[in-house]
Enzyme design. Structure first.
Site, PDB file in Angstrom:
ATOM      1  N   ASP A 233     -17.007   1.170  -7.113  1.00  0.00           N
ATOM      2  CA  ASP A 233     -15.749   1.519  -7.261  1.00  0.00           C
ATOM      3  C   ASP A 233     -15.415   2.995  -7.197  1.00  0.00           C
ATOM      4  O   ASP A 233     -16.368   3.721  -8.009  1.00  0.00           O
ATOM      5  CB  ASP A 233     -15.040   0.849  -8.534  1.00  0.00           C
TER       6      ASP A 233
ATOM      7  N   LYS B 271      -3.572  -2.191  -0.024  1.00  0.00           N
ATOM      8  CA  LYS B 271      -2.456  -2.095   1.065  1.00  0.00           C
ATOM      9  C   LYS B 271      -1.724  -2.904   1.577  1.00  0.00           C
ATOM     10  O   LYS B 271      -1.021  -3.072   2.555  1.00  0.00           O
ATOM     11  CB  LYS B 271      -3.440  -1.678   2.451  1.00  0.00           C
TER      12      LYS B 271
ATOM     13  N   SER C  44      -0.186   7.244   5.795  1.00  0.00           N
ATOM     14  CA  SER C  44       0.382   6.185   6.595  1.00  0.00           C
ATOM     15  C   SER C  44       1.832   6.741   7.012  1.00  0.00           C
ATOM     16  O   SER C  44       2.455   7.197   6.294  1.00  0.00           O
ATOM     17  CB  SER C  44       0.677   4.818   5.735  1.00  0.00           C
TER      18      SER C  44
ATOM     19  N   TYR D 114       3.336   0.858  -2.937  1.00  0.00           N
ATOM     20  CA  TYR D 114       2.064   1.082  -1.832  1.00  0.00           C
ATOM     21  C   TYR D 114       2.577   2.259  -1.293  1.00  0.00           C
ATOM     22  O   TYR D 114       1.797   3.397  -1.412  1.00  0.00           O
ATOM     23  CB  TYR D 114       2.008  -0.008  -0.736  1.00  0.00           C
TER      24      TYR D 114
ATOM     25  N   LYS E 159       0.769   6.557  -1.457  1.00  0.00           N
ATOM     26  CA  LYS E 159       0.549   7.284  -0.392  1.00  0.00           C
ATOM     27  C   LYS E 159       1.079   8.593  -0.746  1.00  0.00           C
ATOM     28  O   LYS E 159       0.429   9.696  -0.412  1.00  0.00           O
ATOM     29  CB  LYS E 159       0.775   6.617   0.726  1.00  0.00           C
TER      30      LYS E 159
ATOM     31  N   TYR F 236      -1.412   7.158   9.598  1.00  0.00           N
ATOM     32  CA  TYR F 236      -1.806   5.889  10.817  1.00  0.00           C
ATOM     33  C   TYR F 236      -0.241   5.281  10.992  1.00  0.00           C
ATOM     34  O   TYR F 236       0.492   4.851  10.059  1.00  0.00           O
ATOM     35  CB  TYR F 236      -2.523   4.981  10.399  1.00  0.00           C
TER      36      TYR F 236
ATOM     37  N   ARG G  20       7.385  -1.393  16.452  1.00  0.00           N
ATOM     38  CA  ARG G  20       6.337  -0.668  15.780  1.00  0.00           C
ATOM     39  C   ARG G  20       5.442   0.342  16.817  1.00  0.00           C
ATOM     40  O   ARG G  20       5.491  -0.275  18.135  1.00  0.00           O
ATOM     41  CB  ARG G  20       5.579  -1.385  15.047  1.00  0.00           C
TER      42      ARG G  20
HETATM   43  P1  NAD Z   1      -9.049  -2.776   4.311  1.00  0.00           P
HETATM   44  O1  NAD Z   1      -8.730  -3.362   3.133  1.00  0.00           O
HETATM   45  O2  NAD Z   1     -10.118  -3.373   5.317  1.00  0.00           O
HETATM   46  O3  NAD Z   1     -10.162  -1.523   3.586  1.00  0.00           O
HETATM   47  C1  NAD Z   1     -10.006  -1.056   2.567  1.00  0.00           C
HETATM   48  C2  NAD Z   1     -11.346  -0.928   1.788  1.00  0.00           C
HETATM   49  O4  NAD Z   1     -11.393  -0.226   0.776  1.00  0.00           O
HETATM   50  C3  NAD Z   1     -12.015  -2.408   1.665  1.00  0.00           C
HETATM   51  O5  NAD Z   1     -13.182  -2.507   2.113  1.00  0.00           O
HETATM   52  C4  NAD Z   1     -11.932  -2.474   0.263  1.00  0.00           C
HETATM   53  O6  NAD Z   1     -13.077  -3.343  -0.371  1.00  0.00           O
HETATM   54  C5  NAD Z   1     -12.130  -1.026  -0.404  1.00  0.00           C
HETATM   55  N1  NAD Z   1     -11.670  -0.760  -1.700  1.00  0.00           N
HETATM   56  C6  NAD Z   1     -10.520  -1.129  -1.988  1.00  0.00           C
HETATM   57  N2  NAD Z   1     -10.305  -0.419  -3.239  1.00  0.00           N
HETATM   58  C7  NAD Z   1     -11.519   0.210  -3.569  1.00  0.00           C
HETATM   59  C8  NAD Z   1     -12.192   1.014  -4.725  1.00  0.00           C
HETATM   60  N3  NAD Z   1     -11.482   1.127  -5.793  1.00  0.00           N
HETATM   61  N4  NAD Z   1     -13.436   1.369  -4.610  1.00  0.00           N
HETATM   62  C9  NAD Z   1     -14.150   1.160  -3.634  1.00  0.00           C
HETATM   63  N5  NAD Z   1     -13.592   0.297  -2.668  1.00  0.00           N
HETATM   64  C10 NAD Z   1     -12.639   0.061  -2.498  1.00  0.00           C
HETATM   65  O7  NAD Z   1      -7.990  -1.599   4.771  1.00  0.00           O
HETATM   66  P2  NAD Z   1      -7.966  -1.014   6.238  1.00  0.00           P
HETATM   67  O8  NAD Z   1      -6.814  -1.624   6.762  1.00  0.00           O
HETATM   68  O9  NAD Z   1      -9.005  -0.636   6.592  1.00  0.00           O
HETATM   69  O10 NAD Z   1      -7.305   0.456   5.530  1.00  0.00           O
HETATM   70  C11 NAD Z   1      -8.033   1.537   5.062  1.00  0.00           C
HETATM   71  C12 NAD Z   1      -6.999   2.508   4.638  1.00  0.00           C
HETATM   72  O11 NAD Z   1      -5.922   2.953   5.734  1.00  0.00           O
HETATM   73  C13 NAD Z   1      -6.353   2.089   3.451  1.00  0.00           C
HETATM   74  O12 NAD Z   1      -6.225   3.125   2.332  1.00  0.00           O
HETATM   75  C14 NAD Z   1      -5.110   1.768   3.732  1.00  0.00           C
HETATM   76  O13 NAD Z   1      -3.982   2.001   2.957  1.00  0.00           O
HETATM   77  C15 NAD Z   1      -4.810   2.753   5.052  1.00  0.00           C
HETATM   78  N6  NAD Z   1      -3.870   2.313   5.988  1.00  0.00           N
HETATM   79  C16 NAD Z   1      -4.058   1.101   6.515  1.00  0.00           C
HETATM   80  C17 NAD Z   1      -3.054   0.650   7.502  1.00  0.00           C
HETATM   81  C18 NAD Z   1      -3.242  -0.491   8.053  1.00  0.00           C
HETATM   82  O14 NAD Z   1      -2.177  -1.146   8.695  1.00  0.00           O
HETATM   83  N7  NAD Z   1      -4.272  -1.154   8.181  1.00  0.00           N
HETATM   84  C19 NAD Z   1      -1.819   1.458   7.783  1.00  0.00           C
HETATM   85  C20 NAD Z   1      -2.047   2.887   7.504  1.00  0.00           C
HETATM   86  C21 NAD Z   1      -2.950   3.069   6.588  1.00  0.00           C
HETATM   87  N1  UDP Z   2       6.573  -9.392  11.516  1.00  0.00           N
HETATM   88  C1  UDP Z   2       6.782 -10.508  11.970  1.00  0.00           C
HETATM   89  N2  UDP Z   2       6.337 -11.753  11.532  1.00  0.00           N
HETATM   90  C2  UDP Z   2       5.006 -11.540  10.563  1.00  0.00           C
HETATM   91  C3  UDP Z   2       4.687 -10.365  10.418  1.00  0.00           C
HETATM   92  C4  UDP Z   2       5.321  -9.213  10.826  1.00  0.00           C
HETATM   93  O1  UDP Z   2       8.085 -10.750  12.552  1.00  0.00           O
HETATM   94  O2  UDP Z   2       4.511 -12.631  10.143  1.00  0.00           O
HETATM   95  C5  UDP Z   2       6.925  -8.156  12.077  1.00  0.00           C
HETATM   96  C6  UDP Z   2       7.875  -7.112  10.948  1.00  0.00           C
HETATM   97  O3  UDP Z   2       8.945  -7.669  10.592  1.00  0.00           O
HETATM   98  C7  UDP Z   2       7.547  -5.993  11.652  1.00  0.00           C
HETATM   99  C8  UDP Z   2       6.504  -6.159  12.825  1.00  0.00           C
HETATM  100  O4  UDP Z   2       6.310  -7.419  12.876  1.00  0.00           O
HETATM  101  O5  UDP Z   2       8.805  -5.800  12.542  1.00  0.00           O
HETATM  102  C9  UDP Z   2       5.463  -5.112  12.184  1.00  0.00           C
HETATM  103  O6  UDP Z   2       5.004  -5.845  10.944  1.00  0.00           O
HETATM  104  P1  UDP Z   2       3.680  -5.603  10.308  1.00  0.00           P
HETATM  105  O7  UDP Z   2       3.816  -6.046   8.692  1.00  0.00           O
HETATM  106  O8  UDP Z   2       2.550  -5.572  10.951  1.00  0.00           O
HETATM  107  O9  UDP Z   2       3.733  -3.664   9.962  1.00  0.00           O
HETATM  108  P2  UDP Z   2       4.685  -2.811   9.226  1.00  0.00           P
HETATM  109  O10 UDP Z   2       6.169  -3.515   9.249  1.00  0.00           O
HETATM  110  O11 UDP Z   2       4.094  -2.646   7.843  1.00  0.00           O
HETATM  111  O12 UDP Z   2       5.152  -1.745  10.015  1.00  0.00           O
END
Ligand code: NAD
Ligand code: UDP
Length: 346
Positions: A65, A91, A131, A155, A159, A183, A237
């Protein structure tokens, strides 16, 4: 004691969705990652597959961790770490509303613990997974990096708090190199179909939900709202292929190493192109060869109508732009889901 000669990139959360794809791109670009992940939302199988795809024996992995300072100290002593890519975090927006303290503890507390360990060991280069959520409900689109930031849930606030903490750190110590990569909506999978997104339980996000409808887990998609002020009424999006996103991280790291960018960097990683939910349904149906059944339901609380990036700054500073379009995103997501219908089988 230093175990390896070549410097390492510590990748927190490297077993997860974006982290595993980034480890692959790092290795293919000549870097050596070492992963710290507590596997709370992932499987170490992803890293075994990354190693196989890259033709290396293994990706060094420590289960643990980021809030464990003593463990971090051991890692910084064991490996010659010069840079950190920080993906570890929770997340799920809905979960963050129900369990805000878990999010502040893990995301904010975890990042504080990590950065403190970096400071103890003289490591001053961090690339952080921020994000588009930090833009809250944007007044206009496309979104530029200088738009006002706000949060609509814990959440997003975690961030924002981390961004603020890192900006303060840079203010106090301008030698720190800190990238806040914002992202947009990461989707898709590695084209091999060997690694991809494997959410626990029912997916919150659109793309993995559609993929599971396509593979027969769920009967149909619920489309959250068709009365938004968008061309077809559904939410818009900026979906970005995870391989493009991973490459953006490698570019940021290389730019820091070369000293060609400011030491504090806040950059959008998106395509600049918005797609609606119905666009995604259509494109995925074409990728998998059959229509995706869906029903219209009410809006999901907190959803904004439209969110997409102005990606010009990433192009200007990093020479990076997304290359993979919607059909590649759907094709690769479908490849992964079809070949691994139950994910990594944790
Ligand atoms: P993910 O859950 O697949 O990856 C996150 C990883 O972090 C996991 O493997 C989890 O086991 C590990 N983790 C969580 N808490 C931990 C801790 N305290 N110590 C060690 N490991 C820990 O998610 P992801 O989609 O790969 O996202 C990666 C990062 O990107 C996250 O910070 C997320 O908030 C950010 N992000 C993701 C998205 C998305 O839509 N996927 C969008 C914007 C930002
Ligand atoms: N969305 C949807 N059905 C679902 C999941 C998401 O219609 O089961 C829609 C949501 O309302 C948004 C878009 O898809 O308009 C992207 O959603 P997501 O949760 O993937 O990303 P975020 O809203 O966090 O950008």
């Amino acid at each position: 004691m230093v175990a390896q000669q070549q410097s390492r990139v510590l990748v927190t959360g490297g077993a997860g969705y974006i982290g595993s794809h980034t480890c692959l791109e790092l290795i293919n670009s000549g870097y050596q990652p070492v992963v710290l992940d507590n596997l709370c939302n992932s499987s170490a199988e992803s890293l075994r597959r990354v190693a196989a795809l890259c033709g290396v024996d293994a990706v060094p992995f420590q289960q643990g961790d980021i809030r464990d300072g003593a463990l971090l100290d051991r890692l910084f002593e064991q490996y010659p770490i010069r840079s950190v890519m920080h993906f570890a975090g929770l997340k799920a927006v809905g979960e963050s509303v129900a369990q805000p303290l878990a999010y502040y503890d893990n995301n904010v507390g975890g990042t504080l613990s990590l950065v403190q360990a970096m400071q103890r060991h003289g490591v001053q280069r961090l690339i952080f997974s921020s994000s588009a959520t930090v833009y809250g409900d944007p007044c206009t689109v496309p979104i530029r990096e200088d738009f006002p930031r706000s949060a609509t849930n814990p959440y997003g606030r975690s961030k924002l708090m981390i961004e603020d903490m890192l900006m303060d750190l840079h203010q106090a110590g301008p030698d720190w190199q800190l990238a806040l990569l914002r992202y947009f909506n990461p989707v898709g999978a590695h084209p091999s179909g060997r690694i991809g997104e494997d959410p626990r339980g029912i997916p919150n996000n659109l793309m993995p939900y559609i993929a599971r409808v396509a593979v027969g887990w769920y009967e149909q998609l619920s489309v959250f709202g068709n009365d938004f002020p968008t061309p077809d009424g559904t939410g818009v999006r900026d979906y970005i292929h995870v391989v493009d996103l991973a490459k953006g991280h490698v570019r940021a790291l290389a730019a820091f190493e070369a000293g060609t960018v400011p030491n504090l960097l806040a950059v959008n990683l998106g395509t600049g192109q918005g797609y609606s939910v119905l666009d995604m349904v259509q494109a995925f149906g074409e990728a998998c060869g059959r229509p995706i059944p869906y029903q219209m339901v009410g809006r999901r609380a907190g959803d904004v109508a439209s969110c997409f990036a102005d990606p010009a700054l990433a192009q200007q500073l990093l020479g990076w732009r997304a290359e993979l379009g919607l059909s590649a995103m759907c094709r690769d997501s479908w490849n992964w889901q079809y070949a691994n219908p139950t994910g990594y089988d944790r």
